[in-house]
Scaffold this motif. Sequence first.
Motif, mmCIF file in Angstrom:
data_model
loop_
_atom_site.group_PDB
_atom_site.id
_atom_site.type_symbol
_atom_site.label_atom_id
_atom_site.label_comp_id
_atom_site.label_asym_id
_atom_site.label_seq_id
_atom_site.Cartn_x
_atom_site.Cartn_y
_atom_site.Cartn_z
ATOM 1 N N TYR A 3 -35.206 -8.725 3.842
ATOM 2 C CA TYR A 3 -34.776 -9.732 2.802
ATOM 3 C C TYR A 3 -35.645 -11.170 2.936
ATOM 4 O O TYR A 3 -36.223 -11.461 3.954
ATOM 5 N N PHE A 4 -35.465 -11.871 1.788
ATOM 6 C CA PHE A 4 -36.468 -13.129 1.694
ATOM 7 C C PHE A 4 -35.194 -14.329 1.482
ATOM 8 O O PHE A 4 -34.332 -14.019 0.649
ATOM 9 N N SER A 5 -35.332 -15.369 2.120
ATOM 10 C CA SER A 5 -34.281 -16.434 2.400
ATOM 11 C C SER A 5 -34.807 -17.599 1.737
ATOM 12 O O SER A 5 -36.142 -18.068 2.066
ATOM 13 N N MET A 6 -34.001 -18.155 0.719
ATOM 14 C CA MET A 6 -34.377 -19.357 -0.032
ATOM 15 C C MET A 6 -33.609 -20.550 0.345
ATOM 16 O O MET A 6 -32.341 -20.229 0.471
ATOM 17 N N LEU A 69 -33.628 -7.590 -0.811
ATOM 18 C CA LEU A 69 -32.598 -8.525 -0.887
ATOM 19 C C LEU A 69 -33.016 -10.154 -0.804
ATOM 20 O O LEU A 69 -33.959 -10.284 0.002
ATOM 21 N N LEU A 70 -32.596 -10.900 -1.834
ATOM 22 C CA LEU A 70 -33.030 -12.455 -1.833
ATOM 23 C C LEU A 70 -31.472 -13.022 -1.633
ATOM 24 O O LEU A 70 -30.474 -12.464 -2.204
ATOM 25 N N PHE A 110 -31.083 -6.461 -4.445
ATOM 26 C CA PHE A 110 -29.848 -7.164 -4.328
ATOM 27 C C PHE A 110 -30.273 -8.752 -4.297
ATOM 28 O O PHE A 110 -31.249 -8.946 -3.769
ATOM 29 N N PHE A 111 -29.212 -9.374 -4.720
ATOM 30 C CA PHE A 111 -29.238 -10.908 -4.288
ATOM 31 C C PHE A 111 -27.805 -11.343 -3.810
ATOM 32 O O PHE A 111 -26.750 -10.795 -4.386
ATOM 33 N N ARG A 304 -20.905 -6.164 3.183
ATOM 34 C CA ARG A 304 -20.360 -5.537 2.010
ATOM 35 C C ARG A 304 -21.626 -4.977 1.300
ATOM 36 O O ARG A 304 -21.874 -3.782 0.713
ATOM 37 N N VAL A 305 -22.681 -5.902 1.301
ATOM 38 C CA VAL A 305 -23.894 -5.543 0.478
ATOM 39 C C VAL A 305 -24.787 -4.432 1.338
ATOM 40 O O VAL A 305 -25.287 -3.453 0.803
ATOM 41 N N LEU A 306 -24.960 -4.714 2.779
ATOM 42 C CA LEU A 306 -25.786 -3.672 3.663
ATOM 43 C C LEU A 306 -24.948 -2.426 3.618
ATOM 44 O O LEU A 306 -25.658 -1.375 3.863
#
Length: 311
Positions: A3-6, A69-70, A110-111, A304-306
Amino acid sequence: MRYFSMFSGIGGFELGIEQAAADLGMTAECVGYSEIDKHAIATYEEHFTHDNYGDATLINPHTLPEFDLLVGGFPCQAFSIGGKRLGFEDTRGTLFFDIARILDARQPRFFILENVKGLISHDKGKTFRTILRTLDGLGYDVQWQVLNSKDYGVPQSRERVYLVGNLGGTPRPKVFPSPRPSNPYSTVGLTTEPAVARTLTAGGHSGGNHSGMTILELTGQRSQSQRLYDPAGLSPTISTGGASTGGAEVPKISVGSQIRRLTPIECERLQGFPDEWTIGSDTQRYKQCGNAVTVNVVRYVAGRVLAEATP
């Protein structure tokens, strides 16, 4: 899951995702983050070694590693040309635009996005509709719900809207509607006082519940800085704490005959962080906590996403 975190702040998304992955017996790898506040970066780098891609407006999405995932809690801004149905061009000049252009270029599966509850009604709902329309135009199936931190294991009433998206044609994670878990913080805690504050408002007027509430005001003012809260009740939403007011907006409680404001460690706990997670002056630590996402809520949503991504 990569995942990338902003707009990463002090790593609330990262810590929540770590916990969610551990719950599922899997791993999640952060491939990079984006943050410009030097004090938040100092705290973040105390706990993580991810590469910082800096200013979100300057990120070239094609230089980012692969990710599935973002995530990010982005600032809410007015959209200068919202409503013209120009896709994500409607959001140009806002920080959401930079999320949209990275989603457009990289198409992660996903995001997870977080924002204040007021985003839904901002500009009479036009801002939120533009966001949903933009995400739909980028190929994402979007679900959203307002979640309150007090329902996820911390004694803080903090409502935030969470948006979860999955690429069209992929399985939709079962995130919302979120169940309302049984939580001791949904009601006031044990106390020796005959009447205590539940959800406190200046003057105690709250839908006919006045007789069951207690509130003291330091002055006749209605601002957060002038209120005194019962320590057995729910904390109001932790704000940035007053980077310019020396912590004046930090909630104050009565302990015996003394009045004091919450400590930075207590604010960390209200946001689901371990003690001493933040570093810097108290003023900066309050600000960092106020800007953070609640780790417990991220743990639920990310979990829930994972779970959907687990083979």
